[in-house]
Design a protein around this motif. Structure first.
Motif, PDB file in Angstrom:
ATOM      1  N   GLY A   1      -6.791  28.599  14.220  1.00  0.00           N
ATOM      2  CA  GLY A   1      -7.039  29.246  15.494  1.00  0.00           C
ATOM      3  C   GLY A   1      -8.307  28.777  16.180  1.00  0.00           C
ATOM      4  N   LYS A   2      -9.205  28.123  15.448  1.00  0.00           N
ATOM      5  CA  LYS A   2     -10.466  27.645  16.034  1.00  0.00           C
ATOM      6  C   LYS A   2     -10.375  26.203  16.530  1.00  0.00           C
ATOM      7  N   LEU A   3      -9.225  25.549  16.294  1.00  0.00           N
ATOM      8  CA  LEU A   3      -9.060  24.163  16.715  1.00  0.00           C
ATOM      9  C   LEU A   3      -8.877  24.085  18.229  1.00  0.00           C
ATOM     10  N   PRO A   4      -9.168  22.918  18.836  1.00  0.00           N
ATOM     11  CA  PRO A   4      -8.833  22.719  20.251  1.00  0.00           C
ATOM     12  C   PRO A   4      -7.334  22.909  20.461  1.00  0.00           C
TER      13      PRO A   4
ATOM     14  N   THR B   1      -1.839  23.937  18.749  1.00  0.00           N
ATOM     15  CA  THR B   1      -0.422  24.022  19.122  1.00  0.00           C
ATOM     16  C   THR B   1       0.439  23.190  18.177  1.00  0.00           C
ATOM     17  N   ALA B   2      -0.036  21.998  17.807  1.00  0.00           N
ATOM     18  CA  ALA B   2       0.746  21.130  16.921  1.00  0.00           C
ATOM     19  C   ALA B   2       1.005  21.805  15.581  1.00  0.00           C
ATOM     20  N   LEU B   3      -0.013  22.448  15.011  1.00  0.00           N
ATOM     21  CA  LEU B   3       0.169  23.085  13.705  1.00  0.00           C
ATOM     22  C   LEU B   3       1.009  24.354  13.809  1.00  0.00           C
ATOM     23  N   VAL B   4       0.799  25.128  14.849  1.00  0.00           N
ATOM     24  CA  VAL B   4       1.609  26.340  15.014  1.00  0.00           C
ATOM     25  C   VAL B   4       3.076  25.968  15.178  1.00  0.00           C
ATOM     26  N   ASP B   5       3.347  24.939  15.984  1.00  0.00           N
ATOM     27  CA  ASP B   5       4.729  24.511  16.185  1.00  0.00           C
ATOM     28  C   ASP B   5       5.336  23.946  14.905  1.00  0.00           C
TER      29      ASP B   5
ATOM     30  N   VAL C   1      -4.163  18.224  11.319  1.00  0.00           N
ATOM     31  CA  VAL C   1      -4.562  18.530   9.939  1.00  0.00           C
ATOM     32  C   VAL C   1      -5.894  17.846   9.616  1.00  0.00           C
ATOM     33  N   LEU C   2      -6.033  16.594  10.042  1.00  0.00           N
ATOM     34  CA  LEU C   2      -7.285  15.873   9.803  1.00  0.00           C
ATOM     35  C   LEU C   2      -8.465  16.615  10.429  1.00  0.00           C
ATOM     36  N   GLU C   3      -8.288  17.085  11.665  1.00  0.00           N
ATOM     37  CA  GLU C   3      -9.367  17.811  12.338  1.00  0.00           C
ATOM     38  C   GLU C   3      -9.645  19.147  11.647  1.00  0.00           C
TER      39      GLU C   3
ATOM     40  N   SER D   1     -15.913  12.577  24.769  1.00  0.00           N
ATOM     41  CA  SER D   1     -16.517  13.296  23.653  1.00  0.00           C
ATOM     42  C   SER D   1     -15.994  12.742  22.331  1.00  0.00           C
ATOM     43  N   ASN D   2     -16.632  13.146  21.249  1.00  0.00           N
ATOM     44  CA  ASN D   2     -16.181  12.684  19.935  1.00  0.00           C
ATOM     45  C   ASN D   2     -14.753  13.112  19.653  1.00  0.00           C
ATOM     46  N   ARG D   3     -14.405  14.331  20.041  1.00  0.00           N
ATOM     47  CA  ARG D   3     -13.030  14.793  19.823  1.00  0.00           C
ATOM     48  C   ARG D   3     -12.049  13.988  20.657  1.00  0.00           C
ATOM     49  N   GLU D   4     -12.405  13.700  21.891  1.00  0.00           N
ATOM     50  CA  GLU D   4     -11.514  12.913  22.750  1.00  0.00           C
ATOM     51  C   GLU D   4     -11.328  11.506  22.208  1.00  0.00           C
ATOM     52  N   ILE D   5     -12.401  10.924  21.702  1.00  0.00           N
ATOM     53  CA  ILE D   5     -12.293   9.591  21.094  1.00  0.00           C
ATOM     54  C   ILE D   5     -11.423   9.652  19.849  1.00  0.00           C
ATOM     55  N   GLY D   6     -11.629  10.687  19.033  1.00  0.00           N
ATOM     56  CA  GLY D   6     -10.826  10.845  17.825  1.00  0.00           C
ATOM     57  C   GLY D   6      -9.350  10.973  18.137  1.00  0.00           C
ATOM     58  N   GLN D   7      -9.017  11.748  19.177  1.00  0.00           N
ATOM     59  CA  GLN D   7      -7.614  11.900  19.559  1.00  0.00           C
ATOM     60  C   GLN D   7      -7.031  10.575  20.022  1.00  0.00           C
ATOM     61  N   ARG D   8      -7.822   9.774  20.690  1.00  0.00           N
ATOM     62  CA  ARG D   8      -7.323   8.495  21.207  1.00  0.00           C
ATOM     63  C   ARG D   8      -7.100   7.486  20.084  1.00  0.00           C
ATOM     64  N   LEU D   9      -8.003   7.487  19.094  1.00  0.00           N
ATOM     65  CA  LEU D   9      -7.938   6.487  18.019  1.00  0.00           C
ATOM     66  C   LEU D   9      -7.317   7.040  16.739  1.00  0.00           C
TER      67      LEU D   9
END
Length: 939
Positions: free
Chosen positions: A110-113, A118-122, A140-142, A883-891
């Motif tokens: 619940g604390k994830l972006p 949404t991905a894990l709940v689905d 899951v990695l995040e 941001s670091n999260r945005e970069i992580g999502q991209r890569l």
């Protein structure tokens, strides 16, 4: 540390996962080396250097005991331990093991972006749409990265061979990305291959040695007679579980140990321990064996229904006291997987069927499990149940829950009587398994399909799937012909879409395996028979793949004039791959870049890997840094998703880029890995690239004659490195080697047919091959005119070819003693080579400049000299404000990993903060390569 026997460790084993840590860590007899390795990994993870390890070996060798011991020690060292294990009954249930594994960390979801949450709940919801597997994996990695920020994590996964495919793919994804995180993943499996979570090291568990076996046996059964002790040591053959369990079977009686296989003997020993249990306890144990994931209250409900009377917790306590099960929290678990299989197989067929029916009745709130148990409770055909399973699959597919549809369709196929209908259902199951990239189960389902019952449409659909599951190099021309013929049958039966898909795959083989003229003509003629839309992307791609010298000019013209939807990854990939095989690097890089953006935004990593093959044309556009980034990322994703044809291409591209950058050891290493791959011998598209690298490495090393011979082989139709189209990318290299080796006339003869082919296929590749070789191999009396014409005719973006022509022009002028005139083209060459990072050619230009009387200092380092490919990607994205999260999502890496990379990047660039990245990168990329202190002497 308090020593204990292997028996104690085994006695705590659970079929659903290693129980939580004991009060004190345990020493294991005969496993000192293995424990030292695991403790080293724990220490590294505690320091932020995570990793993964697969322990594999046959049943009973102590894999679970090792997991338990490292779990206990990890807990004492401050790790948070997450555990799960595979069970055969859940092999087909998507994300079942993953959900169990993440239960202790579920509060963090619940604390994830929002996208990750949404991905894990689905993924774990029974009603919502199922997200793509790699969106779940990144989420899951995040989640784990956030958890590990508070406390280092230890993930223990037992019986990996029974983990559902979705969970296994997520684990594999995460295991590759723990290097910069305090996260250690240790998995255990009976199989050494196929199920490994990543390319991480493995530990093959061997039987105990003679002295350790004797020590373990004596610790658990000290009063055995000498003959019985010797017999058990012989029969156990170093298997710790056998050394613990067999004495319980034969103690105080005459030895009756026969020559049964060890696993069966152990199962018999386990099953015999239930003989004295009460009927209520046996019902409970059978229900647990049939549904190991059931909560305790539901097990008691099912057991009561089976016994016809209330089964209380007294039956649970009886099973615990007998050492058959353990209670972890509120979950009942067998001490060992063999205990569960022994109880299940020893039960009568009637009892097993009744148990599954009772479980199905108790699971009305979980339709997926209810239907699976109803199917398990059915003997023989059951059309009504098969229809229910198909309806469930239809609903799952409509919601995008492809992984949920596969087990339902598999079960439905087993319950129908009509062979044709059974095969039709299996085809649907195969297609669904293939869609989620589950190669293991795709092949299992393919093996069950009755080919004699296939109609033309089903045959085509299965051939599409089998082409995705396995691209073998043997008999390529026969395979292509079969695919074309099958596609024709599907088209005639009204299956236009599947026919196009199959014909495109046949055409792709014409390129990858360099199909001969007959099969190329056959595929092209079949497409013509369909009277297709000439601008359709799949049509353009098939024409490019099959008969490039016949259709090339038309395809290039249409590719350049189309205005397709830039957000449609499929169309962009079709257009980009068509341009790439024709040798139009500019169009290929543009379209494949758009395709990669589309797939990246959707989390489609297998398709993203394919589009990252666009790094190959970037080499010729002089975009070596970007080609290095894309081939590096593509290689990792290809390994992760099993895209082995892509792997060959990006590995070859990586080797070529390393050679051009002067990184000889890296180029040679990657070249060796490429040639060692099992698919390489049958893939001329990769072989010709490998030969190009061989030739360039020899040329840069001053071995001109060797370079010429290597490159000339790619132009010999009888040589395995020959490719009828891609060889023309090597023509400039061949000309360079010919000039250096003094074999100009031989090269002219080898390239004799080039002008006519370039006229038929006016792609960038063919134009460059023609004008470059014509100028470089020209006699002195026409060379000047041809150099001028070549520089004018070169495609605008082909920076390397232009710089190389300048180098040759300056070298020729210098040989003619026109030193002053030679300096301008040599400076242009040096500056361009410096800009793109082509060090060997840059050094050649400097040598020629010095010989022409102009000193030329060393070039300034550029960004790619200081940063790895992934570091450069991160630095560029961070400089743009992501941001670091945005970069992580991209890569597709953790935001914590991004932060760790930036921490290393700053000092390499001589800066201390994120805000200075843009200026530092701009300064390095500008590099002022032409501003070396040059003491030019124009006199």
């Amino acid at each position: 540390m308090t020593p204990c026997t292997e028996e104690a460790a085994h006695a705590q084993h659970s079929s659903r996962g290693p129980p939580q840590a004991e009060q004190s860590p345990h020493a294991m007899i005969g496993r000192g080396a293995e424990l030292r390795k695991l403790r080293g990994l724990l220490a590294d993870a505690a320091d932020g250097r995570g990793g993964a390890l697969l322990i594999h070996g046959t049943a009973g060798l102590g894999k679970s005991a090792l997991l338990r011991t490292v779990g206990a020690e990890g807990t004492e060292d401050g790790f948070k331990v997450l555990s799960a294990a595979g069970v055969e009954t859940e092999l087909w249930l998507p994300f079942a093991a993953l959900q169990l594994l993440l239960q202790p960390a579920a509060d963090g979801i619940g604390k994830l972006p929002s996208p990750h949450r949404t991905a894990l709940v689905d993924a774990f919801s029974a009603t919502e749409t199922e997200p793509h597997i790699f969106r779940v994996a990144l989420a899951v990695l995040e989640l784990l990265a956030d958890e590990a920020d508070r406390q280092p994590l230890l993930l223990l996964v037992d019986d990996l061979q029974w983990i559902d495919a979705s969970s296994r793919d997520v684990l594999r994804f995460v295991a590759r990305r723990t290097r910069d995180l305090p996260v250690l993943i240790v998995a255990a499996s009976r199989a050494p291959d196929s199920y490994a979570p990543s390319g991480q090291p493995d530990l093959h568990l061997q039987p105990l040695g003679q002295s350790a076996s004797a020590e373990l046996l004596d610790a658990g059964a000290p009063d055995l007679s000498a003959p019985l002790r010797a017999l058990i040591l012989e029969r156990a053959a170093g298997n710790p579980l056998a050394l613990v369990e067999l004495p319980k079977t034969v103690q105080d009686s005459a030895p009756q140990l026969d020559d049964l296989p060890l696993t069966q003997r152990l199962e018999d020993a386990f099953a015999a321990r239930t003989d004295s249990a009460s009927p209520e306890c046996r019902k409970l144990l059978l229900a647990l064996a049939a549904e190991p994931n059931a909560p305790l209250n539901r097990l008691l409900e099912v057991s009561s229904r089976l016994a016809g009377t209330a089964v209380s917790v007294d039956a649970v306590q009886e099973a615990v006291d007998a050492g058959l099960v353990g209670l972890v929290g509120r979950v009942l678990q067998f001490r060992h997987p063999l205990m569960r299989s022994a109880i299940y197989t020893r039960a009568t067929v009637a009892d097993r069927l009744a148990t599954h029916r009772a479980i199905a009745a108790a699971m009305a709130d979980t339709p997926e499990r209810r239907l699976l148990h109803l199917a398990a409770a059915t003997l023989g055909p059951d059309e009504e149940l098969a229809t229910q399973l198909e309806r469930f699959a239809d609903t799952a597919l409509a919601r995008g829950k492809v992984a949920s549809a596969v087990p339902a369709l598999r079960q439905a196929a087993e319950l129908v009587q009509d062979p044709r209908r059974r095969t039709e259902i299996l085809v649907r199951a195969v297609e669904s398994a293939s869609e989620i990239n589950d190669r293991v189960h795709t092949q299992l389902l393919l093996d069950r399909a009755d080919m004699s019952e296939l109609g033309p449409l089903e045959r085509s659909r299965l051939m599409v799937v089998s082409d995705k599951a396995a691209f073998e190099p043997d008999e390529p021309h026969r395979r292509i012909e079969d695919m074309v013929t099958t596609a024709a049958g599907a088209f005639d039966a009204g299956g236009v879409q599947v026919a196009e898909n199959l014909l495109w795959r046949a055409a792709a083989r014409c390129f990858f395996q360099d199909g001969d003229a007959r099969v190329r003509t056959l595929a092209a003629a079949e497409l013509d028979r369909w009277n297709p839309d000439p601008d359709a992307p799949v049509v353009l791609t098939v024409r490019a793949y099959t008969e490039p010298f016949r259709y090339g000019a038309e395809v290039i013209a249409r590719l350049g004039s189309l205005r397709p939807d830039r957000l449609d990854g499929r169309i962009m990939h079709f257009l980009g791959s068509g341009a790439m095989v024709l040798g139009d690097a500019t169009l290929a890089a543009r379209y494949l870049s758009l395709a990669a953006s589309a797939w990246r935004s959707q989390g489609r990593l297998g398709l993203l890997a394919r589009s990252l093959a666009g790094g190959w044309p970037r080499v010729y556009l002089g975009q070596l840094d970007q080609a290095r980034e894309e081939s590096g990322e593509g290689l990792a994703l290809a390994e992760e998703t099993g895209e082995w044809i892509v792997w060959l291409g990006v590995k070859a591209t990586g080797s070529l880029v390393a050679a051009l950058r002067g990184e000889t050891e890296d180029a040679e290493r990657m070249l060796g890995e490429l040639r060692a791959h099992r698919l390489f011998p049958g893939m001329p598209f990769a072989a010709v690239m490998a030969q190009q690298v061989e030739g360039l490495l020899a040329l840069f090393d001053g071995r001109a004659a060797e370079a010429y011979d290597a490159l000339a082989r790619a132009f010999d139709p009888a040589d395995p490195h020959y490719h009828s189209v891609s060889r023309w990318l090597l023509a400039p290299d061949l000309a360079d080697a010919a000039v250096a080796a003094g074999t100009v006339q031989r090269a002219r003869e080898l390239l004799e047919g080039l002008p006519e082919l370039a006229a038929r296929l006016p792609s960038e590749m063919m134009v460059v091959a023609h004008v470059y070789t014509e100028a470089v191999l020209a006699p002195d009396d026409t060379a000047e005119e041809l150099y001028t014409a070549a520089l004018t005719a070169l495609p605008a973006g082909w920076a390397l070819a232009r710089a190389r022509l300048h180098l040759h022009h300056g070298r020729r002028l210098r040989r003619q003693r026109h030193n002053v005139d030679a300096r301008n083209p040599l400076r242009s060459a040096r500056d361009e080579f410096d800009r793109v990072g082509a060090r060997p050619w840059a050094e050649m230009a400097r040598e020629q400049l010095r010989a022409a009387g102009e000193s030329s200092g060393r070039r300034h380092a550029n960004t790619s000299d200081r940063l790895s490919a992934q570091e450069m990607q991160i630095a560029v994205l961070a400089s743009r404000g992501l941001s670091n999260r945005e970069i992580g999502q991209r890569l597709f890496i953790s935001h914590r990993t991004v932060g760790a990379h930036l921490y290393r990047i700053y000092p390499r660039l001589g800066i201390t903060s994120r805000g200075k990245l843009a200026a530092a990168l701009a300064a390095l990329q500008d590099g002022h390569p032409g501003s070396d202190s040059s003491g030019a002497d124009d006199s």
